[in-house]
Design an enzyme around this catalytic site. Sequence first.
Site, short mmCIF file in Angstrom:
data_model
loop_
_atom_site.label_atom_id
_atom_site.label_comp_id
_atom_site.label_asym_id
_atom_site.label_seq_id
_atom_site.Cartn_x
_atom_site.Cartn_y
_atom_site.Cartn_z
N LYS A 175 0.88 -1.17 0.00
CA LYS A 175 0.00 0.00 0.00
C LYS A 175 0.91 1.21 0.00
O LYS A 175 1.43 1.62 1.04
CB LYS A 175 -0.89 -0.02 1.24
N THR A 229 4.48 8.26 13.69
CA THR A 229 4.33 7.57 14.97
C THR A 229 2.86 7.36 15.29
O THR A 229 2.47 6.30 15.80
CB THR A 229 5.06 8.37 16.07
N GLY A 232 1.65 4.49 13.26
CA GLY A 232 2.30 3.28 13.76
C GLY A 232 1.64 2.77 15.04
O GLY A 232 1.47 1.57 15.24
N GLU A 249 8.67 1.39 11.51
CA GLU A 249 9.73 2.41 11.35
C GLU A 249 9.04 3.77 11.39
O GLU A 249 8.35 4.13 10.43
CB GLU A 249 10.44 2.24 10.01
N CYS A 283 13.28 10.68 7.93
CA CYS A 283 13.10 10.29 9.33
C CYS A 283 14.37 10.48 10.15
O CYS A 283 14.31 10.81 11.33
CB CYS A 283 12.63 8.85 9.40
N GLU A 380 8.25 16.15 15.92
CA GLU A 380 8.83 15.98 14.59
C GLU A 380 8.16 16.97 13.63
O GLU A 380 6.97 16.86 13.35
CB GLU A 380 8.61 14.55 14.10
P1 NAD Z 1 1.74 8.58 7.48
O1 NAD Z 1 1.84 7.81 8.75
O2 NAD Z 1 0.70 9.62 7.36
O3 NAD Z 1 1.49 7.56 6.27
C1 NAD Z 1 2.38 6.51 5.95
C2 NAD Z 1 1.62 5.43 5.19
O4 NAD Z 1 0.70 4.80 6.07
C3 NAD Z 1 0.76 5.94 4.04
O5 NAD Z 1 0.81 4.97 3.02
C4 NAD Z 1 -0.61 6.07 4.67
O6 NAD Z 1 -1.65 6.02 3.71
C5 NAD Z 1 -0.64 4.87 5.58
N1 NAD Z 1 -1.46 4.96 6.78
C6 NAD Z 1 -1.72 6.06 7.53
N2 NAD Z 1 -2.49 5.72 8.60
C7 NAD Z 1 -2.69 4.39 8.54
C8 NAD Z 1 -3.38 3.43 9.36
N3 NAD Z 1 -4.01 3.79 10.46
N4 NAD Z 1 -3.35 2.13 8.99
C9 NAD Z 1 -2.67 1.75 7.89
N5 NAD Z 1 -2.04 2.59 7.05
C10 NAD Z 1 -2.03 3.89 7.38
O7 NAD Z 1 3.18 9.17 7.20
P2 NAD Z 1 3.67 10.13 6.02
O8 NAD Z 1 3.23 11.52 6.28
O9 NAD Z 1 3.34 9.51 4.69
O10 NAD Z 1 5.26 10.01 6.19
C11 NAD Z 1 5.98 10.80 7.08
C12 NAD Z 1 6.31 10.02 8.35
O11 NAD Z 1 7.03 8.84 8.03
C13 NAD Z 1 7.20 10.81 9.28
O12 NAD Z 1 6.75 10.70 10.60
C14 NAD Z 1 8.56 10.12 9.14
O13 NAD Z 1 9.42 10.26 10.22
C15 NAD Z 1 8.15 8.72 8.93
N6 NAD Z 1 9.25 7.98 8.30
C16 NAD Z 1 9.94 7.07 9.06
C17 NAD Z 1 11.02 6.37 8.51
C18 NAD Z 1 11.80 5.36 9.31
O14 NAD Z 1 12.47 4.53 8.71
N7 NAD Z 1 11.75 5.36 10.63
C19 NAD Z 1 11.40 6.62 7.20
C20 NAD Z 1 10.69 7.57 6.46
C21 NAD Z 1 9.60 8.23 7.03
#
Ligand code: NAD
Length: 473
Positions: A175, A229, A232, A249, A283, A380
Amino acid sequence: MSRTTQNFIGGESVAATGTGVIEVVNPATEQVIGTISDSNAADVDAAARAAHDALPGWAATTAQRRGELIDALADALERRGEAITALVTEQNGTPISFSKYASDIVPVSAYRYFAGLAREFEAEVGYPSADGTTTLVRREPIGVAALIVPWNGPLALLSWKLGPALAAGCTVVIKPAPETSLDMVYLAEAVTEAGIPPGVVNIVTGGQETGAALVAHPLVRKIAFTGSTAAGRAIGRVAGEAFKSVTLELGGKSAAILLEDADIEAFTANLLSFILPISGQVCYSQTRILAARSRYEEVIAALSKAIDQYSVGDPFDPNTAFGPVSSVRQYEKVTSYLRRGIEEGAVVAHGGLVEKATGYYVQPTVFRDVDNSMSIAREEIFGPVLVVIPFDTEDEAVTIANDSDYGLAGSVFTADAERGLALARRVETGTIGVNRYNVVHDAPFGGVKGSGVGRELGPDSLDAYVTVKSIFV
Ligand code: NAD
């Protein structure tokens, strides 16, 4: 040109059953460049079933052969590298040099690394017991894995999941983030061209609800997630209820510690690699800078000078270092922190809010006189915003570094490498560098606290996709 993409299920390009559509916006121009389906629970179900049907065949394929097919996937993606790089740049506004790195170079080399791990994979190892019997320890694929990724480094972050999942014998449903789904056309093509059997890799596009339906699907046994987070935490809750394995992650607010003997120029030379890569939308960005009080003014001046060397602008211009932030949602979030920082008493040393023109551009900003209790130091921001906090002693630096809800990355800069190493050992984090920082395929990567659970990359990466069975023979 307006683009669209369909789901990829059972080796076929398939239209979503619902009518929901999400627009994809180029953040540099604010123009709609395409649409993707907002897939519903029925679409997710079709993908999970396709993956489940393909599981026995893929699990029974030798790891050697799986490795060959992962190598073929790397080759097929490499052939599409330029097209992918351009499309990712258009979708999320990352400078083209970074897009090339994160959407072409990193994924291709990651798949080759995981292909190597597949070739070395031993599914069964016999251990002699003290009573003269043997226990056969067998590593079996966990089952159908849901791979959910964000928009910032979409293909790199996917490769860290898809590579080990395939190597371990799992089938998957991907996804992608709604902001960066158009490029999935190329992945689907590459999977087919590589000869990976139908149903082993499936893709459903959509937003949060699509992801949530996938996480909750009963046929999904493993969730590998990279994202915020908050998301997650929600995923962890659902997975915990159903005893599904998770790798999470998540976000970060990593500290770079500059001791009084640090080479400050050597630190600021890393502005684009790990301090503020892609406008701080990585991140592991080290946006919380802890500076020895005796060097505080120098650090602020050096960061401002380093920022001035680079240009903010069109992400397709190879000289651009800072493109727009990825979306209007990010723009509003980042600029709200620029206002909050001032309200909280921090002082803008460089950059700051400017009047908005076309595109979601934010000036790289350095805040000084920051206290670690301010929201700009704790939360963040995921934008080009650095906070610089002074400290008096090494112990205080460690206390401030660890006074965070996150623990993903970090660095220590000092002329004394041994001292740096000793300090690095005391920081609560998943990864940290001494006088450098970089993520490499052969070292585990991940976080502690609010930065997540589990590790990706490294020689043990397949462990996250296997379940271990002991057979007493
Ligand atoms: P996000 O959490 O909004 O979305 C990430 C993905 O998860 C998207 O595909 C989204 O559609 C999906 N999603 C969102 N809520 C969900 C749920 N409840 N159940 C299942 N899927 C869901 O994050 P974003 O804005 O796309 O990305 C930025 C974030 O990602 C930042 O917090 C960043 O730190 C983090 N990030 C972490 C790492 C790492 O390796 N630790 C790497 C890159 C980005």
